[in-house]
Write an enzyme that holds these catalytic residues in place. Structure first.
Site, short mmCIF file in Angstrom:
data_model
loop_
_atom_site.label_atom_id
_atom_site.label_comp_id
_atom_site.label_asym_id
_atom_site.label_seq_id
_atom_site.Cartn_x
_atom_site.Cartn_y
_atom_site.Cartn_z
N ASP A 52 -9.34 19.97 -49.63
CA ASP A 52 -9.01 19.35 -50.86
C ASP A 52 -10.34 20.02 -51.90
O ASP A 52 -10.18 20.02 -53.07
CB ASP A 52 -9.15 17.68 -51.03
CG ASP A 52 -8.26 17.17 -49.85
OD1 ASP A 52 -8.37 17.68 -48.70
OD2 ASP A 52 -7.77 16.07 -50.18
N GLY A 83 -11.62 21.06 -36.15
CA GLY A 83 -10.69 20.75 -37.12
C GLY A 83 -9.99 19.38 -36.51
O GLY A 83 -9.80 19.16 -35.52
N TRP A 88 -3.37 21.64 -52.07
CA TRP A 88 -4.75 22.04 -52.38
C TRP A 88 -5.41 23.05 -51.94
O TRP A 88 -5.94 23.88 -52.97
CB TRP A 88 -5.83 20.96 -51.96
CG TRP A 88 -5.56 19.58 -52.22
CD1 TRP A 88 -5.46 18.31 -51.40
CD2 TRP A 88 -5.34 18.84 -53.63
NE1 TRP A 88 -5.43 17.01 -52.04
CE2 TRP A 88 -5.54 17.21 -53.52
CE3 TRP A 88 -5.15 19.14 -54.94
CZ2 TRP A 88 -4.96 16.33 -54.23
CZ3 TRP A 88 -4.81 18.30 -55.97
CH2 TRP A 88 -4.98 16.94 -55.59
N ARG A 106 -0.23 17.76 -48.77
CA ARG A 106 -0.93 17.89 -49.90
C ARG A 106 -2.18 18.82 -49.56
O ARG A 106 -2.63 19.44 -50.66
CB ARG A 106 -1.40 16.37 -50.47
CG ARG A 106 -1.87 16.48 -51.68
CD ARG A 106 -2.04 15.25 -52.44
NE ARG A 106 -2.78 14.04 -51.79
CZ ARG A 106 -2.11 12.95 -51.19
NH1 ARG A 106 -0.89 12.92 -51.02
NH2 ARG A 106 -2.92 12.17 -50.62
N THR A 125 -7.49 15.88 -38.62
CA THR A 125 -7.00 15.38 -39.79
C THR A 125 -7.40 14.04 -40.05
O THR A 125 -7.79 13.31 -39.44
CB THR A 125 -5.47 15.35 -39.63
OG1 THR A 125 -4.62 15.36 -40.91
CG2 THR A 125 -4.86 14.33 -38.69
N ASP A 159 -15.74 14.53 -54.58
CA ASP A 159 -14.69 14.54 -55.75
C ASP A 159 -15.15 14.41 -57.03
O ASP A 159 -14.56 14.20 -57.94
CB ASP A 159 -13.79 13.29 -55.40
CG ASP A 159 -12.87 13.52 -54.24
OD1 ASP A 159 -12.58 14.70 -54.23
OD2 ASP A 159 -12.55 12.91 -53.12
N1 GLY Z 1 -8.11 14.31 -52.16
C1 GLY Z 1 -7.76 13.15 -51.58
C2 GLY Z 1 -5.89 13.14 -51.21
O1 GLY Z 1 -5.38 14.21 -51.71
O2 GLY Z 1 -5.57 12.04 -50.92
#
Ligand code: GLY
Length: 396
Positions: free
Chosen positions: A174, A232, A250, A246, A234, A113
């Site tokens: 993300d 994969g 992304w 979300r 989650t 991030d």
């Molecule tokens: N990138 C972390 C979230 O979207 O919660």
């Protein structure tokens, strides 16, 4: 999982065949609401940062340690671009030093991030105002982000220490939004290594994280010794085989942004597939449930996923161009989603709230920030409004 039937899909297509009937005054008022709230928040937040999610619609104030800290200066820069009021830009630029200190002290920097953090806090003020400390700091962050690249697997590790067995070789969808810092660093320095790593990461990620039906895994593990994809799962979604809303958003926006830099048409096809899946799983008011496994019922919405998707759809439709069959569909969808947020999801009737958008979800499985304002939701709502109202040059 409830399948969408053909009639529902046709109804959706019909709704999205034209933009919402809304005049420019509506968008103007929506923006003024945001800039006034942001101005007020400057005096509330002082030299602290809002946390990632509100508690009872009020952000807790923390130091510069979370992955979300840069959404605050990002909003300040958007407010400046909306108003030309230098109170916003000066407040945002004053935060560059905090992000520099965070980097120098390696405080919570073991994360991909760094892209979110340093694109908005530092690359943006360099682009907007020529702030050279910001440029230098963003380039340092890009160098640190590059260290997270595992050559053999061609991936950027998402979380934690590179040697931590629980996190080693894990990517998350993300990350697509963290890549623009690397593309920018190559443009700034003329050195291709940042861009090359980003291009390899998005290619590997898309191959594994996007399923055949265009839904997505949130996270995916790779064997960093052999490079082999492992499995994969989650972290923030409903289940390993569901589709975290979300994350899907992304993926739409991140692929469209990578296309901006790499011009590889497969990125646009990935964004298109992810976008179609996302739009087919929306309830009538166009604001996604927190996981796309839900299409109706009492589960919470995630207004942040809606705002991110709106920005992604605008980036995607512009990249596809007016001659593309999906151009108008995606563009209209972005308008409908943003209009729905502006009409029914803002904190307009809760003046004590420090957020802009109600009804976000940060991490439902951890019971974190459920049905709350989220800092990223606020930022992307504001970005969507700016994109809809003016010719905006992305910070990403
Ligand atoms: N990138 C972390 C979230 O979207 O919660």
């Amino acid at each position: 999982m409830k399948e969408r039937n053909e009639i529902e899909e046709l109804k959706r297509k019909a709704l999205l065949s034209s933009p919402p009937k809304i005049d420019s005054e509506f968008w103007k008022e929506a923006r003024v609401f945001c800039t006034e709230k942001i101005k007020n928040n400057i005096t509330v937040f002082k030299n602290r940062f809002p946390g990632p999610a509100s508690v009872n619609n009020i952000y807790p104030l923390i130091s510069n340690t979370d992955w979300t800290a840069s959404f605050w200066p990002g909003m300040l820069f958007l407010a400046f671009e909306s108003t030309t009021d230098e109170f916003f830009s000066k407040t945002g630029e004053a935060l560059v030093m905090s992000f520099r200190e965070r980097l120098d002290s390696r405080s919570e920097t073991e994360t991909h991030d760094l892209g979110f953090l340093y694109t908005l806090s530092c690359a943006a003020p360099w682009r907007l105002f020529g702030n050279s400390l910001a440029r230098e700091t963003a380039l340092m962050a890009a160098d640190l982000l590059l260290l997270r690249f595992h050559e053999k697997a061609s991936i950027i590790q998402a979380w934690g220490n590179l040697e931590d067995p629980a996190q080693r070789g894990r990517i998350i969808i993300d990350c697509a939004m963290n890549l623009p810092l690397l593309y920018w660093a190559s443009e700034e320095t003329g050195k291709p290594r940042y861009r090359d790593a980003a291009a390899l990461h998005i290619k590997t990620a898309n191959r594994c994280i996007i399923r055949k039906n265009w839904s997505s895994f949130h996270t995916y593990f790779f064997d960093t010794e052999t490079g082999a994809p492992v499995r994969g799962n989650t972290a923030q979604g409903y289940s390993d085989d569901s589709c975290w809303a979300r994350g899907q958003a992304w993926g739409i926006y991140g692929n469209a942004l990578s296309f901006r830099y790499l011009k590889d048409p497969t990125l646009l096809e990935n964004a298109r597939g992810l976008a179609r899946y996302f739009l087919n799983r929306l309830p009538d008011d166009m604001v996604a449930y927190w996981d796309l496994i839900f299409v109706d019922g009492p589960e919470e919405r995630d207004s942040s996923a809606a705002a991110i998707a709106a920005c992604g759809l605008l980036e995607l439709s512009a990249a596809l161009g007016a001659s593309d069959a999906d151009y108008q569909y995606f563009k209209n969808a972005a308008y409908h989603i943003t209009a729905s947020l502006a009409k029914s999801y803002t904190t307009r009737d809760i003046p004590e709230s420090t957020g802009l958008l109600l009804h976000g979800v940060y991490a439902k499985p951890d019971s974190k920030g459920v049905d709350e304002c989220t800092l990223f939701g606020d930022y992307f709502y504001m970005e969507a409004l700016v994109r809809l109202c003016q010719n905006w040059k992305p910070y990403w």
